[in-house]
Design an enzyme around this catalytic site. Structure first.
Site, short mmCIF file in Angstrom:
data_model
loop_
_atom_site.label_atom_id
_atom_site.label_comp_id
_atom_site.label_asym_id
_atom_site.label_seq_id
_atom_site.Cartn_x
_atom_site.Cartn_y
_atom_site.Cartn_z
N VAL A 15 9.74 26.68 7.07
CA VAL A 15 8.38 26.16 7.25
C VAL A 15 8.20 24.82 6.53
O VAL A 15 7.60 23.89 7.06
CB VAL A 15 7.32 27.19 6.78
CG1 VAL A 15 5.91 26.68 7.08
CG2 VAL A 15 7.55 28.53 7.45
N LYS A 97 1.96 35.50 2.63
CA LYS A 97 1.05 36.64 2.83
C LYS A 97 1.19 37.72 1.76
O LYS A 97 0.20 38.33 1.37
CB LYS A 97 1.23 37.24 4.23
CG LYS A 97 2.67 37.49 4.66
CD LYS A 97 3.25 36.34 5.44
CE LYS A 97 4.76 36.37 5.33
NZ LYS A 97 5.44 35.83 6.48
N GLU A 121 -4.25 29.77 6.37
CA GLU A 121 -4.23 30.08 7.81
C GLU A 121 -2.83 30.50 8.27
O GLU A 121 -2.68 31.40 9.10
CB GLU A 121 -4.70 28.85 8.59
CG GLU A 121 -4.87 29.07 10.06
CD GLU A 121 -5.95 30.09 10.38
OE1 GLU A 121 -7.13 29.81 10.12
OE2 GLU A 121 -5.61 31.18 10.88
N GLY A 126 1.04 33.07 12.32
CA GLY A 126 1.70 31.77 12.55
C GLY A 126 0.73 30.73 13.06
O GLY A 126 -0.21 30.35 12.37
N ILE A 128 -1.55 30.91 15.27
CA ILE A 128 -2.87 31.35 15.79
C ILE A 128 -3.97 31.08 14.75
O ILE A 128 -3.87 31.55 13.62
CB ILE A 128 -2.85 32.87 16.11
CG1 ILE A 128 -1.77 33.18 17.14
CG2 ILE A 128 -4.21 33.33 16.60
CD1 ILE A 128 -1.62 34.67 17.41
N GLY A 178 15.16 32.29 12.25
CA GLY A 178 14.25 31.94 11.15
C GLY A 178 12.93 32.67 11.19
O GLY A 178 11.98 32.30 10.53
N ASP A 192 5.08 43.28 5.98
CA ASP A 192 4.56 41.96 6.33
C ASP A 192 3.29 42.10 7.19
O ASP A 192 2.28 41.43 6.94
CB ASP A 192 5.65 41.19 7.10
CG ASP A 192 5.23 39.80 7.49
OD1 ASP A 192 5.22 38.92 6.61
OD2 ASP A 192 4.89 39.59 8.67
N LYS A 196 -0.67 40.95 6.12
CA LYS A 196 -1.51 40.15 7.03
C LYS A 196 -2.79 40.91 7.38
O LYS A 196 -3.87 40.31 7.47
CB LYS A 196 -0.70 39.81 8.29
CG LYS A 196 0.43 38.81 7.98
CD LYS A 196 1.43 38.71 9.10
CE LYS A 196 2.48 37.64 8.83
NZ LYS A 196 3.63 37.69 9.73
N GLY A 293 8.40 31.03 12.95
CA GLY A 293 9.21 29.86 13.29
C GLY A 293 8.67 28.60 12.63
O GLY A 293 7.54 28.57 12.14
N1 HSE Z 1 8.62 37.31 9.07
C1 HSE Z 1 7.39 36.87 9.63
C2 HSE Z 1 7.31 37.32 11.07
C3 HSE Z 1 7.27 35.39 9.53
O1 HSE Z 1 8.35 37.72 11.61
O2 HSE Z 1 6.24 37.30 11.65
C4 HSE Z 1 5.91 34.85 9.88
O3 HSE Z 1 4.93 35.31 9.00
#
Ligand code: HSE
Length: 414
Positions: A15, A97, A121, A126, A128, A178, A192, A196, A293
């Site tokens: 990123v 996050k 954000e 990502g 959005i 990635g 993850d 979020k 990404g």
């Molecule tokens: N590892 C996370 C995903 C990266 O796959 O959505 C983006 O937050």
């Protein structure tokens, strides 16, 4: 008037390097990266090495830098950086996050005490623009639910599984592209997605939830038989982060769901994310875009940087308005449990069984379970079981009581 932004960037991975390029291409911003701090001096990078420093104080104690953009993997180190930056009166943009979900209240307070902005954000969905929309656009509308696919890695793996690609192979590809976290357990076990969801719940319902109190169950245990079940019923499997109002309470979870062809998520594939917001007056609205990404995530970071030109801050308006809302695990949901072992299925307390299938190597059962009981099972570490939520709406205890007598098998008093 626009503020001039001098950025100190932590991290130059997927990123961070994307942001560097995106920022260089954007003519619209009066912002420049003054300093980049990275951890590993030996790593080969896409721009000359004299752009980098290895000492965080060169950013944190630099009075010319007024914005810290934190894009590193290590959430503990990121926490120290973000805390110090806010304390030193710098605006902070982060995409981390885990760090944000785990320290949200403290960081909001620090930002407020030091009269600076803390924006994130890029931490959810990502590319959005969901956080700022929840924060601004829906302020006067009463939100009833938010649900979606907010992890690109797991959506990529699940999409590939429809084409018969094995789990490990798909995960490896997601890592190469990635999308995956440095520790992919965070993706595949739903952590993850949970971090979020904590942020979505905060901005949708004004509730602060400790990630430890939110259930996350990922996709690690999904087997070809479960995918075949989905195919036979016309479903696909998607990992959902989901929170909704059920009467005067809020319920929420991260778990795999079966979705039918008419569901918004059915066609959301690979690293794409999608979030549906449902509100009393606007009804359902769908946001869709690349959730992981380099450039997609960098575009959200860029949008936060752009907002800082105009002193933008989250105001957490719903925290004040709806602080009477409470979070609960007391509700019922309809699930599918698949396993090679009937005894494993029998461990799950069903309050109503709708369908049973048994064979030599594969069994499944569908029916209604009480969430507060199922959430106690450490399902990520029960490889012999797969639990997938069926499309029926969640029911409050009262709503379930009205239908549970339809059970053909048994009713358990509680
Ligand atoms: N590892 C996370 C995903 C990266 O796959 O959505 C983006 O937050």
């Amino acid at each position: 008037m626009r503020n001039k932004l001098n950025i100190g960037l932590f991290g130059f991975g997927v990123v961070g390097s994307g942001l560097y390029e995106v920022l260089n291409q954007s003519q619209l911003l009066d912002a420049r990266i003054t300093k980049i701090v990275v951890k590993d001096p030996s790593k080969k990078r896409s721009i000359p090495s004299d752009n980098f420093s290895f000492d965080g104080t060169e950013i944190l104690d630099n009075n010319e830098i007024n914005v810290v953009v934190e894009l590193i993997n290590d959430s503990s180190a990121a926490y120290e950086i973000v805390k110090k930056a806010l304390q030193n009166g710098k605006h902070v943009v982060s995409a981390n996050k885990k760090l944000i979900a785990e320290h949200l209240s403290e960081l909001i307070e620090l930002a407020s005490e030091n009269s600076v902005s803390f924006l994130y954000e890029a931490a959810v969905g990502g590319s959005i623009p969901i956080i700022r929309n929840l924060e601004e656009y829906y302020n006067n509308d009463s939100l009833s639910s938010i649900q979606g696919i907010v992890n690109g890695t797991t959506n990529y793996i699940l999409t590939q599984s429809n084409d018969g690609i094995a789990y490990n192979e798909a995960l490896k590809k997601a890592q190469e592209l990635g999308f995956a976290e440095a520790d992919p357990t965070l993706d595949v076990d739903g952590f993850d997605s949970k971090f979020k969801l904590v942020l979505l719940i905060k901005h949708a319902f004004g509730l602060t939830i400790d990630p430890k109190d939110l259930f996350n169950y990922g996709i690690r245990n999904i087997k070809p038989n479960d995918v075949a079940f989905a195919g036979e019923k016309g479903y696909r499997i998607k990992l959902f982060s989901r929170a909704e109002k059920l009467n005067d309470k809020v319920v929420g979870l991260v778990a795999p769901h079966f979705v039918s062809q008419d569901h918004f998520a059915y066609q959301v594939n690979n690293e794409f994310n999608a979030v549906v917001v449902e509100a009393v007056f606007s009804d359902k609205q769908l946001f869709i875009g690349k959730g992981a990404g380099s450039y997609p995530t960098a575009s959200a970071v860029l949008s936060d940087i752009s907002a800082l030109q105009f002193d933008y801050k989250y105001e957490y308006k719903k925290t004040r308005k709806e602080d009477q809302l409470k979070f609960t695990e007391d509700f019922f949901l309809k699930v599918y449990i698949g396993s090679s072992f009937i005894e494993a299925i029998n461990e799950i307390p069903f309050y109503r069984i709708d369908e049973v299938y048994q064979s030599e190597n594969y069994n499944y059962q569908t029916g209604w379970v009480k969430f507060s009981e199922v959430s106690k099972f450490n399902l990520n570490h029960r490889p012999e079981l797969s639990l997938i939520v069926l499309p029926e709406p969640f029911k409050s205890v009262k709503e379930f009581n009205a239908v549970r007598s339809e059970s053909r098998h048994f009713v358990v008093e509680y």
